[in-house]
Structures are given as C-alpha cells and as structure tokens.
Write an enzyme that holds these catalytic residues in place. Structure first.
Site, short mmCIF file in Angstrom:
data_model
loop_
_atom_site.label_atom_id
_atom_site.label_comp_id
_atom_site.label_asym_id
_atom_site.label_seq_id
_atom_site.Cartn_x
_atom_site.Cartn_y
_atom_site.Cartn_z
N GLU A 40 0.82 -1.21 0.00
CA GLU A 40 0.00 0.00 0.00
C GLU A 40 0.86 1.26 0.00
O GLU A 40 1.84 1.36 0.75
CB GLU A 40 -0.89 0.00 1.25
CG GLU A 40 -1.75 1.24 1.42
CD GLU A 40 -2.41 1.31 2.79
OE1 GLU A 40 -3.48 1.93 2.89
OE2 GLU A 40 -1.86 0.75 3.76
N LYS A 111 -9.84 2.10 -1.90
CA LYS A 111 -9.96 1.57 -0.53
C LYS A 111 -11.25 2.04 0.13
O LYS A 111 -11.55 3.24 0.15
CB LYS A 111 -8.75 2.02 0.28
CG LYS A 111 -8.66 1.46 1.69
CD LYS A 111 -7.38 1.97 2.35
CE LYS A 111 -7.20 1.46 3.76
NZ LYS A 111 -5.97 2.01 4.38
N CYS A 146 -5.06 -2.85 3.46
CA CYS A 146 -4.66 -2.54 4.82
C CYS A 146 -5.81 -2.59 5.84
O CYS A 146 -6.23 -3.67 6.24
CB CYS A 146 -3.94 -1.20 4.86
SG CYS A 146 -2.84 -1.00 6.29
#
Length: 264
Positions: A40, A111, A146
């Site tokens: 990421e 995300k 994440c």
C-alpha cells in the site's frame, strides 16, 4: 501458481521517482512468477499524510505507466499496490492498480475503509464504494487494502462475488503486528480462501512498519512469512485447494443470512 510479494522498504530520504523505478526493476526481476504483489502507498508511505496531496497522481499517471510497463516486461499479473489517486473532481483516493501480463490495466480498487478515525487518511481521502475482483486463468482475486483487513464483511462480500484468493496491499504499523498475523489467518479460515498480504518495510513519517508479508492457505496455515526489512517473499500455491477445502468442510453452506439484532 507462483506468487512474489515485494515487501519494499519505504524511507523518506529516497525520492518518490527513484523508488518508483526501483520497484519497477524489482517487478521485472520476478519474470517467471504468475502473480506479483506490491504494498500500500509505497510511493509515499502509508503514514506520510503530508505527502498525499503533493504526490497524488491521476489514475493513469507515472506509477500507472511504470507498473504497466514492468508487468508487460516481466509477463506477470501485477497487483501494483496502491497510490494516492487524484480524481477528476480533485478528490483523493487510496487506489490499488492491477495489471495483466500484457500491461493492460485489469482493475482499480479504491480503498473502502480509511484509517485514522478523525485524522490522516480518514479525512484526507475519499472512500471507495465498490468491491473489486479480478479473474485470472487460475483463480479469482479479491482486492483489499490494509485497514480493510479488520472488516470481515468486506471479505465475505468478495467471496460471494467469486473470489478464492484474497490479496491485500498494506502499510501496517509494527506496534500492531500481532493483529496483522491474526487477522490474515482469520480471513483465510473464515472464507476458506488463500490470503496474500503484502506490507512494507522501513519507517513512514516516524511510524515503523511491521513488514512480515504473509501467505496463508484456506485452512489458515502459514505457507510463507517475511521478516521486517525489504524482502521478496516467493511461494508456490495451488488455487484448486480452495475448492477442495470448501467441499471437504462446507462451512460456507451453513451461513445464516439476514440476522437482525433484537429490539431494545
């Protein structure tokens, strides 16, 4: 399949363009792999909030160009990690890019769960709204980033969409490394799917990174795990094991959907 997770080291003293070219070179070195994964926000650092705006780029910006070329040169499927994307309306997103072996972009995932509560990514970036899967010849990837790892409903949604290999790009902090390993194994067990989770080394804005990229099989067994520095974690795995596991232990068939909390 052979997968290579490139746990690149992110340090503030290395210029972004230099790291971009170094990452592209590391991808090219993985020729012969089927799938290569980067972490990421490796261009800026996941905790380098002050760099998000200055280093943000359009979807088809310099990182897209470099990674598309690297995927094509190596002949691999490439999950190129995520970048700070600046959309046409100016909104920033934490966006992952996936490229096919011919260099064409196969997917982009914004995300959904932004980290930081009332600061950092949570206030600087917009939230994605769509689950994303990518069909490879051998398996279907489900994409996550994440902080998404803490939200099992996202992964169950990916499984419902056909994913049998869950790929996570992360910049996970060292102080919560035990959660990283625990949650990666939990997502594998509860979804009876492979989890390939790639983190970073180094320090982002004073936050030491956990590293410890990990590959977990559908039974929750750790197939490979990196250390905390820059490292390329390469593992062979059989995507067919997912279907076999789900057939041998058909827990997913016993799901009870639509349950509601009792009224108070």
């Amino acid at each position: 399949m052979r997968a290579s997770l490139i746990q690149i080291r992110v340090d503030e003293d290395e210029p972004v363009d230099s790291r971009r070219q170094r990452a592209a070179s590391l991808v090219r070195d993985q020729a012969g792999a089927d799938l290569v994964v980067l972490p990421e926000l490796w261009t800026t650092g996941a905790f380098a909030y002050q760099a998000f705006d200055t280093e943000a780029e359009p979807l088809e910006g310099p990182t897209h160009e470099a990674m598309a070329k690297a995927a094509s040169d190596a002949g691999v499927w490439l999950h190129a990690g995520s970048i700070p994307e600046r959309a046409a309306d100016g909104t920033l997103y934490n966006t992952s890019l996936v490229f096919a072996p011919d260099g064409g972009r196969a997917a982009a995932y914004r995300k959904i769960h932004r980290f930081g509560f009332d600061q950092g990514e949570a206030v600087l970036m917009g939230a994605g709204t769509e689950l994303v899967t990518v069909r490879l010849p051998e398996t279907t990837l489900g994409l996550a980033t994440c902080y998404d790892l803490r939200f099992p409903e996202l992964f169950r949604g990916l499984v419902d969409a056909g994913a049998d290999t869950l790929v996570l790009a992360a910049g996970w902090p060292e102080r919560r490394r035990s959660h990283w390993t625990l949650l990666a194994r939990a997502r594998a067990v509860e979804n009876q799917a492979y989890v390939l989770a790639c983190g970073t080394g180094g320090t982002h804005a004073g936050v030491p990174q956990a590293g410890h990229s990990i590959v977990v099989d559908p039974w929750g067994e750790v197939l490979a795990e990196a250390g905390d520095g820059e490292e390329i974690l390469t593992v062979e795995f059989d995507p067919a094991k997912t279907a076999v596991t789900r057939e041998q232990f058909p827990a997913l068939k016993d799901r009870v959907l639509g349950l509601r909390a009792p009224l108070r």
